[in-house]
Design a protein around this motif. Structure first.
Motif, PDB file in Angstrom:
ATOM      1  N   ASP A 165     -18.448  -3.115  56.714  1.00 13.97           N
ATOM      2  CA  ASP A 165     -18.381  -2.344  57.954  1.00 13.97           C
ATOM      3  C   ASP A 165     -19.412  -1.228  58.047  1.00 13.97           C
ATOM      4  O   ASP A 165     -19.471  -0.531  59.065  1.00 13.97           O
ATOM      5  N   GLY A 166     -20.189  -1.013  57.011  1.00 12.20           N
ATOM      6  CA  GLY A 166     -21.178   0.061  57.025  1.00 12.20           C
ATOM      7  C   GLY A 166     -21.615   0.373  55.607  1.00 12.20           C
ATOM      8  O   GLY A 166     -21.495  -0.455  54.699  1.00 12.20           O
ATOM      9  N   ILE A 167     -22.096   1.590  55.402  1.00 10.75           N
ATOM     10  CA  ILE A 167     -22.562   2.017  54.088  1.00 10.75           C
ATOM     11  C   ILE A 167     -21.440   2.767  53.375  1.00 10.75           C
ATOM     12  O   ILE A 167     -20.849   3.690  53.929  1.00 10.75           O
ATOM     13  N   TYR A 168     -21.162   2.351  52.160  1.00  9.11           N
ATOM     14  CA  TYR A 168     -20.118   2.974  51.346  1.00  9.11           C
ATOM     15  C   TYR A 168     -20.746   3.738  50.183  1.00  9.11           C
ATOM     16  O   TYR A 168     -21.875   3.448  49.759  1.00  9.11           O
ATOM     17  N   SER A 169     -20.000   4.680  49.657  1.00 11.40           N
ATOM     18  CA  SER A 169     -20.456   5.455  48.506  1.00 11.40           C
ATOM     19  C   SER A 169     -20.590   4.574  47.265  1.00 11.40           C
ATOM     20  O   SER A 169     -21.399   4.849  46.382  1.00 11.40           O
ATOM     21  N   GLU A 170     -19.787   3.511  47.203  1.00  9.95           N
ATOM     22  CA  GLU A 170     -19.843   2.529  46.123  1.00  9.95           C
ATOM     23  C   GLU A 170     -19.564   1.162  46.725  1.00  9.95           C
ATOM     24  O   GLU A 170     -19.199   1.051  47.899  1.00  9.95           O
ATOM     25  N   ASP A 171     -19.695   0.137  45.931  1.00  8.31           N
ATOM     26  CA  ASP A 171     -19.379  -1.216  46.386  1.00  8.31           C
ATOM     27  C   ASP A 171     -17.886  -1.287  46.703  1.00  8.31           C
ATOM     28  O   ASP A 171     -17.044  -1.145  45.810  1.00  8.31           O
ATOM     29  N   PRO A 172     -17.506  -1.501  47.977  1.00  8.40           N
ATOM     30  CA  PRO A 172     -16.084  -1.505  48.335  1.00  8.40           C
ATOM     31  C   PRO A 172     -15.314  -2.691  47.745  1.00  8.40           C
ATOM     32  O   PRO A 172     -14.092  -2.632  47.645  1.00  8.40           O
ATOM     33  N   VAL A 173     -16.022  -3.731  47.333  1.00  7.11           N
ATOM     34  CA  VAL A 173     -15.357  -4.860  46.687  1.00  7.11           C
ATOM     35  C   VAL A 173     -14.896  -4.462  45.289  1.00  7.11           C
ATOM     36  O   VAL A 173     -13.795  -4.805  44.848  1.00  7.11           O
ATOM     37  N   LYS A 174     -15.745  -3.698  44.597  1.00  3.33           N
ATOM     38  CA  LYS A 174     -15.419  -3.264  43.240  1.00  3.33           C
ATOM     39  C   LYS A 174     -14.515  -2.035  43.234  1.00  3.33           C
ATOM     40  O   LYS A 174     -13.710  -1.862  42.311  1.00  3.33           O
ATOM     41  N   ASN A 175     -14.658  -1.183  44.246  1.00  2.00           N
ATOM     42  CA  ASN A 175     -13.859   0.037  44.316  1.00  2.00           C
ATOM     43  C   ASN A 175     -13.272   0.182  45.715  1.00  2.00           C
ATOM     44  O   ASN A 175     -13.937   0.673  46.634  1.00  2.00           O
ATOM     45  N   PRO A 176     -12.011  -0.215  45.909  1.00  2.00           N
ATOM     46  CA  PRO A 176     -11.379  -0.130  47.229  1.00  2.00           C
ATOM     47  C   PRO A 176     -11.287   1.294  47.773  1.00  2.00           C
ATOM     48  O   PRO A 176     -11.098   1.484  48.975  1.00  2.00           O
ATOM     49  N   ALA A 178     -13.758   3.434  47.740  1.00  2.00           N
ATOM     50  CA  ALA A 178     -15.096   3.908  48.103  1.00  2.00           C
ATOM     51  C   ALA A 178     -15.079   4.494  49.511  1.00  2.00           C
ATOM     52  O   ALA A 178     -14.338   4.046  50.388  1.00  2.00           O
ATOM     53  N   THR A 179     -15.898   5.508  49.721  1.00  2.00           N
ATOM     54  CA  THR A 179     -15.949   6.212  50.997  1.00  2.00           C
ATOM     55  C   THR A 179     -16.921   5.532  51.956  1.00  2.00           C
ATOM     56  O   THR A 179     -18.055   5.224  51.582  1.00  2.00           O
ATOM     57  N   LEU A 180     -16.483   5.299  53.194  1.00  2.00           N
ATOM     58  CA  LEU A 180     -17.354   4.751  54.231  1.00  2.00           C
ATOM     59  C   LEU A 180     -18.026   5.911  54.961  1.00  2.00           C
ATOM     60  O   LEU A 180     -17.364   6.789  55.492  1.00  2.00           O
ATOM     61  N   TYR A 181     -19.349   5.908  54.973  1.00  2.00           N
ATOM     62  CA  TYR A 181     -20.091   6.945  55.684  1.00  2.00           C
ATOM     63  C   TYR A 181     -20.232   6.552  57.157  1.00  2.00           C
ATOM     64  O   TYR A 181     -20.612   5.426  57.467  1.00  2.00           O
ATOM     65  N   SER A 182     -19.976   7.487  58.047  1.00  2.00           N
ATOM     66  CA  SER A 182     -20.227   7.241  59.468  1.00  2.00           C
ATOM     67  C   SER A 182     -21.652   7.627  59.841  1.00  2.00           C
ATOM     68  O   SER A 182     -22.229   7.075  60.789  1.00  2.00           O
ATOM     69  N   GLN A 192     -29.447   8.512  46.759  1.00  2.00           N
ATOM     70  CA  GLN A 192     -28.210   8.015  46.169  1.00  2.00           C
ATOM     71  C   GLN A 192     -28.279   6.525  45.813  1.00  2.00           C
ATOM     72  O   GLN A 192     -27.332   5.970  45.276  1.00  2.00           O
ATOM     73  N   ARG A 193     -29.401   5.904  46.134  1.00  2.00           N
ATOM     74  CA  ARG A 193     -29.604   4.480  45.823  1.00  2.00           C
ATOM     75  C   ARG A 193     -28.416   3.636  46.296  1.00  2.00           C
ATOM     76  O   ARG A 193     -27.811   2.879  45.532  1.00  2.00           O
ATOM     77  N   LEU A 194     -28.122   3.763  47.578  1.00  2.00           N
ATOM     78  CA  LEU A 194     -26.950   3.084  48.136  1.00  2.00           C
ATOM     79  C   LEU A 194     -27.195   1.615  48.425  1.00  2.00           C
ATOM     80  O   LEU A 194     -26.282   0.895  48.837  1.00  2.00           O
ATOM     81  N   GLY A 233     -19.973   1.277  62.646  1.00  2.00           N
ATOM     82  CA  GLY A 233     -20.707   1.191  61.397  1.00  2.00           C
ATOM     83  C   GLY A 233     -21.249   2.531  60.939  1.00  2.00           C
ATOM     84  O   GLY A 233     -20.671   3.582  61.215  1.00  2.00           O
ATOM     85  N   THR A 234     -22.370   2.485  60.244  1.00  2.00           N
ATOM     86  CA  THR A 234     -23.014   3.686  59.711  1.00  2.00           C
ATOM     87  C   THR A 234     -24.357   3.891  60.367  1.00  2.00           C
ATOM     88  O   THR A 234     -25.167   2.971  60.443  1.00  2.00           O
ATOM     89  N   LEU A 235     -24.591   5.118  60.843  1.00  2.00           N
ATOM     90  CA  LEU A 235     -25.883   5.479  61.420  1.00  2.00           C
ATOM     91  C   LEU A 235     -26.714   6.182  60.359  1.00  2.00           C
ATOM     92  O   LEU A 235     -26.250   7.145  59.734  1.00  2.00           O
ATOM     93  N   VAL A 236     -27.927   5.703  60.170  1.00  2.00           N
ATOM     94  CA  VAL A 236     -28.888   6.346  59.237  1.00  2.00           C
ATOM     95  C   VAL A 236     -30.049   6.850  60.082  1.00  2.00           C
ATOM     96  O   VAL A 236     -30.673   6.094  60.809  1.00  2.00           O
ATOM     97  N   GLU A 237     -30.319   8.148  59.973  1.00  2.00           N
ATOM     98  CA  GLU A 237     -31.428   8.719  60.754  1.00  2.00           C
ATOM     99  C   GLU A 237     -32.018   9.939  60.053  1.00  2.00           C
ATOM    100  O   GLU A 237     -31.509  10.373  59.045  1.00  2.00           O
TER     101      GLU A 237
END
Length: 237
Positions: A165-176, A178-182, A192-194, A233-237
């Motif tokens: 659904d967007g960019i997470y602080s960690e892999d959401p599959v491995k770590n449920p 994990a934080t979703l960034y808006s 952070q090498r996301l 999702g996540t906005l990157v700007e």
């Protein structure tokens, strides 16, 4: 058109999105469903460019070895993206959508060669433009190609459609948990090498002020809602 937040976008799809439930290759029904999502955008007046990866067929970086040069394997990977582009072209045309494939490598028997001015003219005529064969150079990913083409054709937004659904602080599959960034900056994504895109692609977007959205391609209608102003999702700007 007045309701649209973005009128010209560059949509980056992974080759793996074409596999469906199979282990590799191209699933026709899956490609058609993705084409329907693109057609919906065109129907409301959005000008759409596409860059499609080739990972469902071959990744050059994974084929390279002691017995195969990386340059050769990357050219093989570029040709895999052309195969996917042709599959998408056929699916879009079956829906009545006018479309052109433009390749960074000269393959004039099956598609046009990329020319920026011609690509812009295709957009103005309501055609989807699929940019194939990456940048035409080895050692550059299709993420970098998507950033480059988006900048060249003056897209208002680069959308990377993924399986999350967007960019997470960690892999959401491995770590449920994990934080979703808006929202996040390009520098934060790089530092952070996301792994949302490779660093070259992110730097290109940052330096040329091309915003990036990461959304879930399997969320039906999400991209249409996004271009009409929804915060998805996540906005990157």
């Amino acid at each position: 058109m007045s309701e649209l937040t973005y009128k010209r976008i560059l949509l980056k799809l992974s080759g793996e999105a074409f596999m469906g439930d199979s282990a590799g290759g191209i699933d026709g029904n899956t490609v058609l469903r993705l084409a329907e999502e693109v057609k919906q955008l065109c129907d409301i007046g959005v000008q759409v460019g596409l860059v499609i990866g080739g990972g469902n067929i071959l990744r050059g970086s994974e084929v390279a070895s002691d017995v195969m040069n990386r340059v050769t394997s990357d050219h093989m990977g570029m040709l895999a993206t052309v195969i996917n582009a042709l599959a998408m072209q056929d699916s879009l045309e079956s829906l009545g959508q006018d479309v052109r494939v433009m390749s960074a490598l000269q393959i004039n028997q099956v598609c046009e060669s990329f020319k920026r001015r011609r690509a812009v003219r295709h957009f103005e005529k309501g055609r989807v433009v699929i940019f194939a064969a990456g940048t035409g150079n080895p050692f550059f990913t299709t993420d970098s190609a998507a950033s480059l083409r988006g900048i060249e054709v003056e897209a208002e937004l680069l959308i990377k459609a993924t399986k999350v659904d967007g960019i997470y602080s960690e892999d959401p599959v491995k770590n449920p948990d994990a934080t979703l960034y808006s929202r996040i900056s390009f520098d934060e994504a790089i530092d952070q090498r996301l792994n949302v895109m490779d660093a070259t692609a992110l730097v290109l977007c940052r330096d040329h002020k091309l915003p990036l959205r990461v959304v879930n391609i399997f969320d039906k209608g999400a991209i249409k809602r996004l271009v009409m102003g929804d915060d998805i999702g996540t906005l990157v700007e």
